[in-house]
Design a protein around this motif. Sequence first.
Motif, mmCIF file in Angstrom:
data_model
loop_
_atom_site.group_PDB
_atom_site.id
_atom_site.type_symbol
_atom_site.label_atom_id
_atom_site.label_comp_id
_atom_site.label_asym_id
_atom_site.label_seq_id
_atom_site.Cartn_x
_atom_site.Cartn_y
_atom_site.Cartn_z
ATOM 1 N N LEU A 126 35.430 57.213 32.595
ATOM 2 C CA LEU A 126 36.021 56.120 31.818
ATOM 3 C C LEU A 126 37.279 55.607 32.516
ATOM 4 C CD1 LEU A 126 35.959 54.455 29.157
ATOM 5 C CD2 LEU A 126 37.455 56.206 28.177
ATOM 6 N N TYR A 127 38.077 56.542 32.996
ATOM 7 C CA TYR A 127 39.280 56.174 33.764
ATOM 8 C C TYR A 127 38.894 55.326 34.974
ATOM 9 C CZ TYR A 127 42.596 57.149 37.589
ATOM 10 O OH TYR A 127 43.414 57.044 38.685
ATOM 11 N N TYR A 128 37.861 55.738 35.696
ATOM 12 C CA TYR A 128 37.410 54.992 36.875
ATOM 13 C C TYR A 128 36.955 53.579 36.493
ATOM 14 C CZ TYR A 128 34.515 53.569 40.811
ATOM 15 O OH TYR A 128 33.964 52.856 41.851
ATOM 16 N N ILE A 129 36.267 53.446 35.367
ATOM 17 C CA ILE A 129 35.788 52.132 34.916
ATOM 18 C C ILE A 129 36.965 51.212 34.615
ATOM 19 C CG2 ILE A 129 34.598 50.933 33.027
ATOM 20 C CD1 ILE A 129 32.691 53.390 32.914
ATOM 21 N N PHE A 130 37.955 51.711 33.875
ATOM 22 C CA PHE A 130 39.141 50.900 33.592
ATOM 23 C C PHE A 130 39.872 50.543 34.885
ATOM 24 C CE2 PHE A 130 39.160 52.612 29.088
ATOM 25 C CZ PHE A 130 39.040 51.375 28.490
ATOM 26 N N TRP A 131 39.958 51.505 35.788
ATOM 27 C CA TRP A 131 40.627 51.299 37.074
ATOM 28 C C TRP A 131 40.000 50.119 37.832
ATOM 29 C CZ3 TRP A 131 44.500 53.929 39.951
ATOM 30 C CH2 TRP A 131 44.512 53.697 41.329
ATOM 31 N N GLU A 132 38.670 50.105 37.861
ATOM 32 C CA GLU A 132 37.976 49.025 38.577
ATOM 33 C C GLU A 132 38.021 47.700 37.806
ATOM 34 O OE1 GLU A 132 37.600 49.492 41.454
ATOM 35 O OE2 GLU A 132 36.072 50.894 42.095
ATOM 36 N N LEU A 133 37.964 47.785 36.474
ATOM 37 C CA LEU A 133 38.006 46.552 35.672
ATOM 38 C C LEU A 133 39.291 45.759 35.908
ATOM 39 C CD1 LEU A 133 36.585 47.533 32.158
ATOM 40 C CD2 LEU A 133 35.588 45.939 33.811
ATOM 41 N N SER A 134 40.394 46.469 36.178
ATOM 42 C CA SER A 134 41.670 45.769 36.374
ATOM 43 C C SER A 134 41.661 44.902 37.623
ATOM 44 C CB SER A 134 42.815 46.781 36.451
ATOM 45 O OG SER A 134 42.713 47.584 37.614
ATOM 46 N N LEU A 135 40.750 45.174 38.555
ATOM 47 C CA LEU A 135 40.655 44.375 39.779
ATOM 48 C C LEU A 135 40.108 42.977 39.524
ATOM 49 C CD1 LEU A 135 39.198 46.659 42.603
ATOM 50 C CD2 LEU A 135 41.381 45.454 42.601
ATOM 51 N N ILE A 136 39.199 42.860 38.565
ATOM 52 C CA ILE A 136 38.488 41.591 38.368
ATOM 53 C C ILE A 136 39.422 40.458 37.969
ATOM 54 C CG2 ILE A 136 36.673 40.440 37.030
ATOM 55 C CD1 ILE A 136 35.315 43.228 36.836
ATOM 56 N N PRO A 137 40.266 40.622 36.930
ATOM 57 C CA PRO A 137 41.126 39.502 36.544
ATOM 58 C C PRO A 137 42.150 39.116 37.603
ATOM 59 C CG PRO A 137 41.634 41.470 35.256
ATOM 60 C CD PRO A 137 40.363 41.746 35.976
ATOM 61 N N ILE A 138 42.757 40.080 38.293
ATOM 62 C CA ILE A 138 43.767 39.716 39.287
ATOM 63 C C ILE A 138 43.114 39.034 40.482
ATOM 64 C CG2 ILE A 138 43.767 41.911 40.534
ATOM 65 C CD1 ILE A 138 46.790 39.621 39.730
ATOM 66 N N TYR A 139 41.873 39.377 40.765
ATOM 67 C CA TYR A 139 41.142 38.699 41.844
ATOM 68 C C TYR A 139 41.033 37.203 41.539
ATOM 69 C CZ TYR A 139 37.198 37.204 44.745
ATOM 70 O OH TYR A 139 36.400 36.517 45.621
ATOM 71 N N PHE A 140 40.606 36.869 40.333
ATOM 72 C CA PHE A 140 40.432 35.456 39.976
ATOM 73 C C PHE A 140 41.772 34.750 39.764
ATOM 74 C CE2 PHE A 140 36.186 37.067 38.794
ATOM 75 C CZ PHE A 140 35.421 36.170 39.526
ATOM 76 N N ILE A 141 42.748 35.459 39.190
ATOM 77 C CA ILE A 141 44.071 34.849 38.994
ATOM 78 C C ILE A 141 44.667 34.424 40.335
ATOM 79 C CG2 ILE A 141 46.475 35.352 38.350
ATOM 80 C CD1 ILE A 141 45.358 37.052 36.042
ATOM 81 N N ALA A 142 44.604 35.315 41.322
ATOM 82 C CA ALA A 142 45.171 35.012 42.635
ATOM 83 C C ALA A 142 44.334 33.983 43.389
ATOM 84 C CB ALA A 142 45.291 36.295 43.460
ATOM 85 N N LEU A 143 43.014 34.074 43.253
ATOM 86 C CA LEU A 143 42.134 33.178 43.998
ATOM 87 C C LEU A 143 42.178 31.747 43.477
ATOM 88 C CD1 LEU A 143 39.922 33.072 46.233
ATOM 89 C CD2 LEU A 143 38.249 33.442 44.415
ATOM 90 N N ILE A 144 42.139 31.581 42.172
ATOM 91 C CA ILE A 144 42.024 30.241 41.571
ATOM 92 C C ILE A 144 43.380 29.570 41.392
ATOM 93 C CG2 ILE A 144 41.234 28.954 39.539
ATOM 94 C CD1 ILE A 144 39.108 31.150 39.149
ATOM 95 N N TRP A 145 44.381 30.322 40.924
ATOM 96 C CA TRP A 145 45.670 29.712 40.593
ATOM 97 C C TRP A 145 46.774 30.073 41.592
ATOM 98 C CZ3 TRP A 145 42.466 31.833 36.771
ATOM 99 C CH2 TRP A 145 41.964 30.925 35.835
ATOM 100 N N GLY A 146 46.393 30.582 42.755
ATOM 101 C CA GLY A 146 47.379 31.007 43.742
ATOM 102 C C GLY A 146 48.029 29.859 44.495
ATOM 103 N N ASN A 147 48.879 30.229 45.468
ATOM 104 C CA ASN A 147 49.668 29.251 46.218
ATOM 105 C C ASN A 147 49.118 29.082 47.634
ATOM 106 O OD1 ASN A 147 51.710 29.365 44.036
ATOM 107 N ND2 ASN A 147 52.142 31.386 44.890
ATOM 108 N N GLY A 148 49.534 27.993 48.260
ATOM 109 C CA GLY A 148 49.259 27.799 49.674
ATOM 110 C C GLY A 148 47.842 27.349 49.964
ATOM 111 N N ASP A 149 47.507 27.434 51.251
ATOM 112 C CA ASP A 149 46.198 27.002 51.729
ATOM 113 C C ASP A 149 45.091 27.823 51.069
ATOM 114 O OD1 ASP A 149 44.513 25.534 53.841
ATOM 115 O OD2 ASP A 149 44.005 27.636 54.200
ATOM 116 N N ALA A 150 44.062 27.138 50.587
ATOM 117 C CA ALA A 150 42.992 27.800 49.837
ATOM 118 C C ALA A 150 42.248 28.822 50.693
ATOM 119 C CB ALA A 150 42.021 26.764 49.289
#
Length: 480
Positions: A126-150
């Motif tokens: 369960l810990y491992y699942i939560f650990w990996e789940l936290s990667l998904i939102p930050i991936y999209f937050i940084a990719l879609i709403w990030g700064n600089g050259d796409a």
Amino acid sequence: MNVSLILIILLVGAFATFLAGDKLASKVALLFGLAAAGASIVLLNHYNLGENISFINQWITQPNISFALKADGLSLAMVLLTTVLTPIIIFSSFGNEFKNSKSFYALILFMSFAMAGTFLASDGLLYYIFWELSLIPIYFIALIWGNGDAEERKKAVVKFFIYTLAGSLFMLVAFVYLYQKAGSFLLEDLYKVNLSAAEQLWIFLAFFLAYAIKIPLIPFHTWQANVYQKAPTVGTMLLSGIMLKMGLYSVIRWQLPLAPLAAKEYMYIFIGLGIAGVIYGSIVALKQKDLKKLLAYSSLAHVGLIAAGSYTLTLDGLRGAVLQMIAHGFVVVGLFYIAEIIFRRYETRVIAEMGGIRSQTPKFTSMFLILVLASVALPSTFNFVGEFTVLYSLSQINIWFAILGGTTIILGAYYMLKMFQQAMLGETNTRIFTDVTSNEGITLVLIIAVLFFFGMYPKPIIDLITPSLEEILIQINRIN
């Protein structure tokens, strides 16, 4: 009180924020963020009354996997850090406009849900699942709403995702091996497994890869500076203020107690890696021209010291590491918010293009200076309590560790004050810099209040975390 209530609030909040639409998304997200913070405080009160705060339910019969959550002093401290910083981070974003804001704020709450779950989980899978789940939102937050050259942003974010995912796979293999020995993923059952010195070494290294990348420790840090720079400030705050603490927390909760022989045998090596990060991060920070990159390398130096304290395997080291985790979470969020406020006015993060701000904005300058001084561990600030305790623990192992670790204060004072001088002092800039708005002022005052209050009176946190850390030390010192 059911400990899962915090997770339910954050998860329901993520869906409610998405369904609320773009106009109401930020306000709904803030409301649920505050509700989660309130629930965490109520949970703390129940814990202080001596209640056993846990939840366990058989999830999958074969293999034996439980939806098991447990809140002790250590996990509660990290959940409080998560749920208090989340609404602060959401509120700090109110000065920005985001396309598809309902998705943006929903991802923030979902990430908070996953991080809180990581701190509360007492079943390895369960810990491992939560650990990996936290990667998904930050991936999209940084990719879609990030700064600089796409394209550059995409490369930085994909590198971060692959690095962390690859490291986590080694941890999963370690859990599977431990399950074969224990017949369960429950933390208390894993603690009872007797492993040989060789087995412990491989388990220790498997966990270390996952945690060293997430924290990050050198030489696994190469993703950090670019992602911190390319991500939107909210994403950088989530990464530096909370997410990297998942790795540091996990060292104490999982790695050290499960492989204590390896931890003791190779203590000097891993303390050395942490201190190397202190020196390397500080030297590289001296050369940075971009404000966010400077703060990224400063963070690398500070977390190196926290990791070094954790690997001392002493009560002072573990306690100082946890105190510094919490203090660093608040101060680094405040500093990245300072960088965002300057960017809102000047649309630059290049330090050389700033200057002369002090004469236009006395309030902002004062709050910026306080955060700078807190970052360099000025006595009476929260960071001083944590860093002093960690350095004291290092001196118990070897005085040279404390001397070298102390360079984070000396070098940190130099590059932070130099940065402040270049950004805020000098001749008046031709561009107008308006003083802080009410929203900006409230955010900074809240952060500064926490840093000063616990800098002067850290006892509540010390009393909260010490019993849990003592139990972990008993586990580390058990006879194998």
